[in-house]
Design an enzyme around this catalytic site. Structure first.
Site, PDB file in Angstrom:
ATOM      1  N   ASN A 156       0.775  -1.117  -0.057  1.00 55.61           N
ATOM      2  CA  ASN A 156      -0.088  -0.066  -0.063  1.00 55.61           C
ATOM      3  C   ASN A 156       0.926   1.206   0.088  1.00 55.61           C
ATOM      4  OD1 ASN A 156       0.656  -0.887   2.618  1.00 55.61           O
ATOM      5  ND2 ASN A 156      -0.975   0.495   3.684  1.00 55.61           N
ATOM      6  N   GLU A 254       3.419  -4.846  12.185  1.00 54.63           N
ATOM      7  CA  GLU A 254       2.504  -3.983  11.947  1.00 54.63           C
ATOM      8  C   GLU A 254       1.262  -4.386  11.167  1.00 54.63           C
ATOM      9  OE1 GLU A 254       2.325  -0.957  13.441  1.00 54.63           O
ATOM     10  OE2 GLU A 254       4.458  -1.294  14.553  1.00 54.63           O
ATOM     11  N   CYS A 288      -3.318   1.724   6.343  1.00 54.49           N
ATOM     12  CA  CYS A 288      -3.702   0.976   7.491  1.00 54.49           C
ATOM     13  C   CYS A 288      -4.237   1.993   8.639  1.00 54.49           C
ATOM     14  CB  CYS A 288      -2.504   0.117   8.251  1.00 54.49           C
ATOM     15  SG  CYS A 288      -1.011   1.082   8.257  1.00 54.49           S
ATOM     16  N   GLU A 467       7.228   0.772  16.061  1.00 50.74           N
ATOM     17  CA  GLU A 467       8.181   1.294  15.302  1.00 50.74           C
ATOM     18  C   GLU A 467       8.357   2.813  15.673  1.00 50.74           C
ATOM     19  OE1 GLU A 467       6.515  -0.072  11.571  1.00 50.74           O
ATOM     20  OE2 GLU A 467       8.243  -1.199  11.244  1.00 50.74           O
TER      21      GLU A 467
HETATM   22  O1  TXE Z   1      -0.917  -8.631   2.769  1.00 49.56           O
HETATM   23  P1  TXE Z   1      -0.009  -9.727   3.196  1.00 49.56           P
HETATM   24  P2  TXE Z   1      -1.472  -8.294   1.277  1.00 49.56           P
HETATM   25  C1  TXE Z   1      -4.122  -5.914   4.802  1.00 49.56           C
HETATM   26  C2  TXE Z   1      -5.424  -5.478   4.124  1.00 49.56           C
HETATM   27  C3  TXE Z   1      -4.988  -6.429   2.756  1.00 49.56           C
HETATM   28  C4  TXE Z   1      -4.433  -7.665   3.443  1.00 49.56           C
HETATM   29  C5  TXE Z   1      -3.604  -8.397   2.463  1.00 49.56           C
HETATM   30  O2  TXE Z   1      -6.524  -6.015   4.874  1.00 49.56           O
HETATM   31  O3  TXE Z   1      -6.069  -6.650   2.101  1.00 49.56           O
HETATM   32  O4  TXE Z   1      -3.691  -7.242   4.599  1.00 49.56           O
HETATM   33  O5  TXE Z   1      -2.885  -7.717   1.798  1.00 49.56           O
HETATM   34  C6  TXE Z   1       4.421 -10.962   2.384  1.00 49.56           C
HETATM   35  N1  TXE Z   1       5.632 -15.470   5.275  1.00 49.56           N
HETATM   36  N2  TXE Z   1      -2.920  -4.916   4.838  1.00 49.56           N
HETATM   37  O6  TXE Z   1      -1.889  -9.438   0.627  1.00 49.56           O
HETATM   38  O7  TXE Z   1      -0.449 -11.069   2.316  1.00 49.56           O
HETATM   39  C7  TXE Z   1       3.954 -10.605   1.292  1.00 49.56           C
HETATM   40  O8  TXE Z   1       4.700 -11.156   0.324  1.00 49.56           O
HETATM   41  C8  TXE Z   1       6.234 -14.157   5.120  1.00 49.56           C
HETATM   42  C9  TXE Z   1      -2.615  -4.323   5.964  1.00 49.56           C
HETATM   43  O9  TXE Z   1      -0.542  -7.313   0.684  1.00 49.56           O
HETATM   44  O10 TXE Z   1      -0.020 -10.000   4.791  1.00 49.56           O
HETATM   45  C10 TXE Z   1       4.043  -9.394   1.396  1.00 49.56           C
HETATM   46  O11 TXE Z   1       5.460  -8.815   1.387  1.00 49.56           O
HETATM   47  N3  TXE Z   1       5.997 -12.893   4.465  1.00 49.56           N
HETATM   48  C11 TXE Z   1      -1.392  -3.489   5.816  1.00 49.56           C
HETATM   49  C12 TXE Z   1       3.700  -8.910   2.942  1.00 49.56           C
HETATM   50  O12 TXE Z   1       4.061 -10.173   3.528  1.00 49.56           O
HETATM   51  C13 TXE Z   1       4.561 -13.188   3.983  1.00 49.56           C
HETATM   52  C14 TXE Z   1      -0.771  -3.069   4.567  1.00 49.56           C
HETATM   53  C15 TXE Z   1       2.527  -8.576   3.124  1.00 49.56           C
HETATM   54  O13 TXE Z   1       1.650  -9.316   2.716  1.00 49.56           O
HETATM   55  C16 TXE Z   1       3.707 -14.403   4.104  1.00 49.56           C
HETATM   56  C17 TXE Z   1      -1.106  -4.212   3.491  1.00 49.56           C
HETATM   57  C18 TXE Z   1       4.433 -15.424   4.882  1.00 49.56           C
HETATM   58  N4  TXE Z   1       3.761 -16.507   4.975  1.00 49.56           N
HETATM   59  C19 TXE Z   1      -2.218  -4.981   3.878  1.00 49.56           C
HETATM   60  N5  TXE Z   1       2.743 -14.408   3.236  1.00 49.56           N
HETATM   61  C20 TXE Z   1      -0.988  -2.606   6.789  1.00 49.56           C
HETATM   62  N6  TXE Z   1      -1.386  -2.583   7.976  1.00 49.56           N
HETATM   63  O14 TXE Z   1      -0.358  -1.698   6.550  1.00 49.56           O
HETATM   64  C21 TXE Z   1       2.679 -13.076   2.453  1.00 49.56           C
HETATM   65  N7  TXE Z   1       3.888 -12.325   2.818  1.00 49.56           N
END
Ligand code: TXE
Length: 488
Positions: A156, A254, A288, A467
């Protein structure tokens, strides 16, 4: 101009070199505004992570023992170089994520530079404690870097959040294996070139591209990576904690949010309306920290609602490259479907769509892009799924409340606790609410104003750890107490 700016095939950055994945595989990268693949990122795996860890380990001793002013100079150079290439970074971020170019130019990229500059200077002032114990001697706390650390970030705010982790990790003297989101890898790729231009010693910063379940998982599982800083979804955070906990890794998580914007009748009305429009829909609601539940004191509910809807309807959803665009494209087709499914859910839960609610089909180059009109929903109870689950898009609910206690109960009713914003001119109420709101961050009469020294993070399912400022430098160091015994 950065060397590889127009490359369609991005590279990993390992041991100072730009490399393809060991497997030679690539994953597609989409431009959300046109709905098409425009580039490819390495689809790396545990072999690439192992390579990066080896490089990081080899670089660690020299980096950790570098005089502080020299380490600082590298980070400040990184900041300068990002600023020098600001326009190119901003365009790359906008094309990769779908966000308005004007937003990337004014927020994302300047903040990425600020992250390096802030921690590059903070490391010069970081100190540790000493405790004199009568009759015993003096304790002092050494804070040493951890070693090789992992940084995993989401799509994001791609470069903004990537550097928010990398900069303090490097400042504290660690070497880093970092993974950007596979959905938005482009500015992380450009950052590799910035690191080369800054002549960062090889292995100090390694960037490995690929899917979360492969590269992310391999980083979390790697026994030589001793700490993980992660921003992303709550479910992913739980998965990471499950893997890392038995290995006793340090974790900073986070995670998601479901943030309330609480509007009291005594607020500065015009400012509250205008800021709530921003807090709801900046970056297509994909922050977020965005408020997604607007709670309004009953006596001004109709007035606030009308003024709010009028301003939301005036928002311009358009090509992210246009200077007048307020909302760009949703980051992926999959995420668009997720957000649309929540709008459908809201309807089945009895909600009324006051504006928006539909996918938008633009024309010309954006005719196949993923756009959604900003959506405001009314008439839902505070405890329904729409009001409890993170949607992470341009969708907010609005509902009235009667008393301060009811506002507080509604606000605190979700599993999340990242950020709340409240609008009142009553100082007593502001302090009382700020104290009782179960959130890591509370903004009073403002939103998303950040001082990088302050602790940043959430409670409950919004995460673990903080953080920012000293919190980040403490996370990325290991304290060791030393007692020198003496008697006077
Ligand atoms: O997040 P992911 P995504 C929330 C928001 C969104 C949802 C999914 O609700 O719809 O999360 O978003 C890596 N082990 N937020 O799909 O999957 C992945 O490759 C280690 C809130 O982007 O959690 C990416 O680099 N890493 C948020 C990162 O984790 C893993 C901002 C985030 O991906 C992994 C974005 C694993 N098993 C989404 N699986 C905020 N709070 O700022 C995935 N990743």
């Amino acid at each position: 101009m950065l060397l590889h700016a127009s490359d369609t095939h991005f590279s990993n950055f390992i041991n100072g070199k730009l490399l393809p994945a060991a497997s030679g595989d690539y994953l597609p990268v989409y431009n959300p505004a046109i709905g098409e693949v425009y580039a490819y990122a390495p689809a790396s795996d545990s072999n690439d992570v192992a390579h990066a860890v080896t490089a990081a380990k080899a670089a660690f001793g020299a980096w950790a023992n570098l005089p502080l002013d020299r380490r600082a100079a590298y980070l400040i150079k990184m900041a300068d170089l990002i600023e020098e290439h600001l326009e190119q970074f901003a365009l790359a971020e906008s094309e990769d994520n779908g966000k308005p170019l004007s937003l990337a130019r004014s927020v994302d990229i300047p903040r990425a530079a600020a992250n390096f500059r802030f921690f590059g200077t903070a490391l010069l002032h970081f100190s540790s404690e000493a405790h004199y114990t009568e009759g015993m001697g003096i304790n002092y706390t050494l804070r040493r870097p951890i070693g090789v650390v992992g940084c995993i970030s989401p799509w994001n705010l791609p470069l903004y959040l990537f550097t928010w982790k990398i900069a303090p990790a490097l400042a504290a003297g660690n070497c880093v294996v970092a993974k950007p989101s596979e959905i938005t890898p482009r500015t992380a790729f450009l950052l590799s070139e910035i690191a080369q231009k800054a002549q960062l010693p090889p292995g100090v910063l390694n960037i490995v591209h690929g899917y979360g379940t492969k590269v992310g998982q391999a980083i979390v599982e790697h026994p030589q990576i001793k700490a993980i800083s992660f921003t992303g979804g709550t479910r992913t955070g739980a998965e990471i904690a499950r893997t890392a906990a038995p290995m006793f890794k340090k974790l900073s998580l986070e995670l998601g949010g479901k943030n309330p914007s609480i509007i009291f009748a005594d607020c500065d009305f015009d400012k509250a309306v205008a800021t709530t429009v921003r807090s709801s829909f900046t970056n297509q609601g994909e922050i977020c920290l965005c408020g997604s539940r607007i709670l309004v004191e009953k006596s001004i509910y109709q007035k606030f609602k009308n003024a709010f809807i009028e301003q939301v309807k005036a928002l311009n959803v358009a090509d992210p490259l246009n200077e007048t665009t307020n909302l760009g494209a949703i980051v992926s087709a999959e995420h668009l479907q997720k957000v649309l499914s929540y709008i459908q859910l809201a309807k089945t839960e009895g909600g009324t769509i006051l504006c928006g609610g539909e996918q938008l089909h633009l024309t010309d180059r954006c005719k196949n892009g993923w756009f959604l009109s900003p959506t405001v929903i009314e008439g839902l109870p505070h405890d329904c799924r729409t009001n409890q689950e993170e949607i992470f898009g341009p969708v907010v609910t609005i509902m009235p409340f009667d008393t301060d206690q009811q506002a507080l109960d509604y606000a605190n009713s979700t599993e999340y606790g990242l950020a709340a914003n409240i609008w009142t001119q009553n100082l007593d109420r502001a302090h009382k609410m700020a104290n009782l709101l179960a959130f890591g961050i509370v903004w009073v009469n403002c939103w998303m104003m950040r001082d990088l020294r302050t602790p940043f993070g959430g409670v409950k399912s919004s995460g673990v750890g903080r953080e920012g400022g000293w919190e980040a430098l403490r996370f990325f160091t290991e304290p060791k107490n030393v007692l020198i015994s003496y008697k006077i």
